[in-house]
Design a protein around this motif. Structure first.
Motif, PDB file in Angstrom:
ATOM      1  N   LYS A   1      -2.175  43.364 -28.464  1.00  0.00           N
ATOM      2  CA  LYS A   1      -1.696  44.931 -28.620  1.00  0.00           C
ATOM      3  C   LYS A   1      -1.401  45.616 -30.094  1.00  0.00           C
ATOM      4  N   ALA A   2      -2.105  44.299 -30.371  1.00  0.00           N
ATOM      5  CA  ALA A   2      -1.851  44.947 -32.025  1.00  0.00           C
ATOM      6  C   ALA A   2      -3.289  46.242 -32.356  1.00  0.00           C
ATOM      7  N   PHE A   3      -4.238  45.679 -31.256  1.00  0.00           N
ATOM      8  CA  PHE A   3      -4.965  46.745 -31.641  1.00  0.00           C
ATOM      9  C   PHE A   3      -4.782  48.017 -30.661  1.00  0.00           C
TER      10      PHE A   3
ATOM     11  N   PRO B   1      -3.414  47.346 -38.817  1.00  0.00           N
ATOM     12  CA  PRO B   1      -4.101  48.195 -39.827  1.00  0.00           C
ATOM     13  C   PRO B   1      -4.571  45.411 -40.276  1.00  0.00           C
ATOM     14  N   GLU B   2      -3.820  45.304 -40.083  1.00  0.00           N
ATOM     15  CA  GLU B   2      -4.598  43.877 -39.901  1.00  0.00           C
ATOM     16  C   GLU B   2      -6.147  43.093 -39.578  1.00  0.00           C
TER      17      GLU B   2
ATOM     18  N   ILE C   1      -9.132  38.613 -39.229  1.00  0.00           N
ATOM     19  CA  ILE C   1     -10.004  37.554 -40.179  1.00  0.00           C
ATOM     20  C   ILE C   1      -8.918  37.385 -40.893  1.00  0.00           C
ATOM     21  N   HIS C   2      -8.608  36.074 -41.717  1.00  0.00           N
ATOM     22  CA  HIS C   2      -7.847  36.589 -42.897  1.00  0.00           C
ATOM     23  C   HIS C   2      -8.894  37.207 -43.887  1.00  0.00           C
TER      24      HIS C   2
END
Length: 440
Positions: free
Chosen positions: A294-296, A301-302, A316-317
């Motif tokens: 969903k984020a993709f 930007p995370e 990746i943190h």
């Protein structure tokens, strides 16, 4: 039939409060060994605590100004989360209401009714924290207004053979009205199931719960509904009003929703988007994949940019160290201060903070616990499960095992060791190949 007052129509925008039901420590047994170190609602999926995904959806609802977390964890558990979330969502007042014992999804609401009704909100959003979905709350609000509803439930379709594991909804396909609701029926009645997200008119839901309490007090005391995730004693201790003192644990699913179906003003919004429960520890991996996807799609930007060694979606943190020759993805979350060595391969997995995956190791369909170490050339792997499956257990050599391999906190896998379809409790050193076992 419930005797529920009719709601008046208001031209002004109605106020809405939100409640996120977080449960408590004694109910996290299926989330072990991960819940031994972090309460399930705070376990990180796709780079954020499970409960953060609920809160993010609630924050997008324009007239919600107050969010209450209801559960029976100690107050200290959510203190840091609430502090951080209040900075991220300054428009929201976020507070934690602690039950003195497990009161059930409806019992908790009723116990804190005075706090919930303060300010006279007209609507109440109720979300189960252990649900992974896109939370189409705006669509539910629109249906609620359009139908002048007393309640709207979020539903989704699943395969006929798994439907009886959930609350099943029979609805009118044209009007979207709920005609009948049964929690975990013994035989098939519908493949439209309860997603654990609700919108109620406040003047209807609390009288409905009170009616259920009164029914309880006029009949002999019964044991609570047996279920694998509610084995604790089902009495309500002193400290609430007289009705509640005599009652048992009250749950929306078993005690309230079937009655609401009789009111003719109970509707279902059917989501075509993703949905699954986060019940067992292994179910965090498919939930991680769904949230990352969903984020993709939203171009968050995370997420880490795709490349020759990054197969999206991957989180990746910023504090993690990943060798440029390591290949990650799809559906991978790498936590704070993780070290991934040269030539390592990570796919469909969650790697938790302070852990290390050494050079040329392979991690697939797994969760690597906090401060754990996977040795060089080692393999830690589970078994892929079908996208539509709502189970994370499989049968291997006649034994029911987790399809997701899980290493608890501070576990070590030796160089060249293979671990497959195992659950490993914290602080274990694995020096030989092992498969289809719970390592205690």
């Amino acid at each position: 039939m419930l005797n529920i007052p009719m709601r008046e129509n208001h031209n002004t925008q109605a106020s809405t409060k939100a409640v996120i039901l977080v449960g408590g420590p004694s109910r996290g047994t299926r989330f072990r060994p991960l819940s031994l170190d972090v309460p399930k609602p705070l376990f990180e999926v796709a780079g954020h605590p499970i409960i953060h995904h609920c809160l993010k959806a609630v924050a997008k609802v324009p007239d919600v100004r107050e969010v209450m977390l209801v559960g029976y964890y100690d107050e200290s558990v959510f203190r840091d989360f609430i502090k951080d979330a209040s900075k991220e969502y300054p428009q929201l007042r976020i507070l934690y209401l602690r039950e003195y014992t497990a009161l059930g999804t409806a019992g908790g609401l009723y116990h804190f009714r005075d706090a919930i009704l303060k300010g006279k909100p007209e609507r109440l959003l109720v979300l189960n924290a252990d649900v992974c979905c896109s939370f189409p709350l705006g669509e539910m609000m629109r249906l609620f207004e359009e139908k002048d509803a007393e309640a709207v439930i979020l539903g989704t379709r699943v395969s006929n053979d798994t439907a009886t594991n959930f609350g099943c909804i029979v609805s009118d396909s044209h009007t979207k009205r709920v005609l009948h609701y049964v929690e975990k029926p013994e035989s098939h009645i519908s493949n439209l199931i309860n997603c654990g997200v609700y919108l109620f008119a406040t003047e209807c839901i609390f009288p409905a719960i009170r009616s259920a309490i009164k029914r309880r007090t006029t009949r002999p005391r019964l044991l609570s509904y047996p279920s694998s995730d509610n084995l604790e004693s089902s009495f309500v201790a002193t400290g609430v009003d007289e009705d509640a003192e005599k009652s048992e644990v009250l749950r929306l699913e078993q005690d309230i929703l079937s009655d609401l179906a009789d009111s003719n003003r109970f509707f279902v919004h059917e989501t075509k988007d993703f949905w699954r429960q986060i019940k067992s520890a292994g179910s965090a991996v498919p939930a991680n994949a769904l949230y990352l996807q969903k984020a993709f799609q939203a171009e968050s930007p995370e997420l880490t940019a795709p490349s020759a060694t990054i197969v999206p979606p991957v989180y990746i943190h910023p504090t993690a160290s990943v060798d440029p020759t390591a290949k990650l993805g799809p559906n991978v979350s790498i936590g704070p201060r993780v070290v991934v060595g040269a030539g390592a391969r990570v796919k469909d997995s969650i790697v938790l903070e302070d852990s290390e995956i050494r050079h040329d190791a392979c991690v697939m369909h797994s969760i690597i616990g906090w401060s754990s170490r996977v040795g060089a050339w080692a393999r830690v792997e589970g078994t892929p499960i079908p996208v539509g499956s709502h189970s994370t257990s499989i049968v291997k050599q006649g034994i029911k095992v987790q399809s997701i391999t899980i290493l608890g906190k501070e576990c070590g896998v030796g160089d060249e060791v293979r671990v497959q379809n195992c659950v490993c409790l914290p602080y274990k050193e694995l020096k030989r190949d092992v498969s289809n076992e719970v390592i205690m």
